[in-house]
Design an enzyme around this catalytic site. Structure first.
Site, short mmCIF file in Angstrom:
data_model
loop_
_atom_site.label_atom_id
_atom_site.label_comp_id
_atom_site.label_asym_id
_atom_site.label_seq_id
_atom_site.Cartn_x
_atom_site.Cartn_y
_atom_site.Cartn_z
N PRO A 89 -16.46 -45.37 63.85
CA PRO A 89 -15.71 -44.76 62.75
C PRO A 89 -16.24 -45.16 61.38
O PRO A 89 -15.91 -44.53 60.37
CB PRO A 89 -14.27 -45.26 62.96
CG PRO A 89 -14.40 -46.47 63.81
CD PRO A 89 -15.60 -46.26 64.67
N GLU A 116 -11.69 -53.17 70.37
CA GLU A 116 -11.57 -53.14 68.91
C GLU A 116 -12.92 -53.01 68.22
O GLU A 116 -12.99 -52.86 67.00
CB GLU A 116 -10.87 -54.41 68.41
CG GLU A 116 -9.40 -54.48 68.73
CD GLU A 116 -8.61 -53.35 68.08
OE1 GLU A 116 -8.78 -53.13 66.88
OE2 GLU A 116 -7.83 -52.69 68.80
N ARG A 154 -27.79 -28.06 72.71
CA ARG A 154 -27.83 -26.60 72.61
C ARG A 154 -28.88 -26.12 71.62
O ARG A 154 -29.24 -24.95 71.61
CB ARG A 154 -26.45 -26.06 72.25
CG ARG A 154 -25.97 -26.45 70.86
CD ARG A 154 -24.47 -26.17 70.68
NE ARG A 154 -24.13 -24.81 71.03
CZ ARG A 154 -24.26 -23.78 70.22
NH1 ARG A 154 -24.78 -23.96 69.02
NH2 ARG A 154 -23.91 -22.57 70.60
N ASP A 169 -24.88 -20.02 64.06
CA ASP A 169 -23.73 -20.91 64.13
C ASP A 169 -23.23 -21.27 62.74
O ASP A 169 -23.98 -21.32 61.77
CB ASP A 169 -24.11 -22.23 64.84
CG ASP A 169 -24.22 -22.05 66.33
OD1 ASP A 169 -23.64 -21.09 66.85
OD2 ASP A 169 -24.89 -22.87 66.97
#
Length: 247
Positions: A89, A116, A154, A169
């Site tokens: 994160p 954690e 992809r 896209d």
């Protein structure tokens, strides 16, 4: 492309090799996957891969040594690990541009944290880059790695039957990084909602203009930040800017 994944739950990645576009590409040999479980490199009866953090605090941290041994084993079996990427994160936000960059690599290694977090000393010495999927917390890096790999695979040459599918896209640079327009298929009328007439006209220029304008309108409504970036990069035409002004 050779993909390595260091994970306590390697079976989670079976979905990539057995299903959909990525599964077909794997079967065709366009990419390969090897998983490396840190528990395989532990030496105690409980196969311990975590411990309490120094300084106290909630939760447990992944130990550095089993992760280091995983990386070293990859090096023993392959030419190199390629870039070692930690899903975290605190990493840089993932983007379509990053997927395009990763798709150019011959090999890459993803490290999936759990608990954690991971002992920072492993990150400092062995991780080349950290990637975040967004401003939220997951139970582990596996789900994030699956998303990153799906977006990347992809884009490999020959994976999509129609190369234009990748080019069109949302967020692709050639379309100025805008959201994609709406799409419709049969039947022509569904629950009293008809397909926009322009899409039935057969007039390719008008269809292209409609799609561009819908893309601009959707982006303005839902992701105005993307419009600002496109303006800063000079990716919007005078016609685009005039349409946006009329909105």
């Amino acid at each position: 492309m050779q993909v390595n994944v260091v994970s306590l739950f390697p079976s989670m990645f079976d979905v990539l090799t057995t299903m959909g576009v990525t599964g077909r590409a794997h079967e065709q040999g366009k990419w390969s996957l090897a998983t490396w479980n840190p528990r395989s490199y532990t030496h105690d009866v409980h196969h311990t891969v975590d411990d309490r953090p120094y300084g106290g605090g909630p939760g447990m941290l992944m130990l550095a040594q089993p992760l280091v041994d995983s990386i070293n084993d990859i090096k023993q079996h392959q030419e190199s690990t390629g870039p070692v990427i930690l899903l975290s994160p605190t990493g840089q936000p993932f983007s379509q541009a990053k997927a395009q960059e990763l798709a150019q690599l011959p090999r890459v290694t993803f490290v999936c944290g759990r608990y954690e977090g991971i002992d920072q000393r492993f990150i400092d010495r062995y991780v080349d880059e950290e990637i975040s999927l967004g401003d939220f917390v997951l139970s582990g890096g596996e789900v994030a790695a699956l998303a990153v790999l799906d977006a990347t695979i992809r884009l490999l040459p020959g994976v999509l039957n129609d190369h234009q599918s990748a080019l069109q896209d949302s967020f692709h640079d050639e379309l100025s990084g805008l959201l994609d327009c709406e799409h419709y298929t049969r039947p022509e009328v569904f629950e009293e909602m008809p397909v926009p007439p322009v899409l039935l006209s057969g007039h390719h220029a008008n269809i292209a203009q409609w799609r561009r304008e819908r893309s601009l309108a959707l982006t303005a409504a839902r992701r105005p930040d993307l419009l600002e970036k496109a303006k800063e990069k000079g990716l919007l035409s005078k016609k685009d800017l005039l349409f946006l002004k009329q909105l």
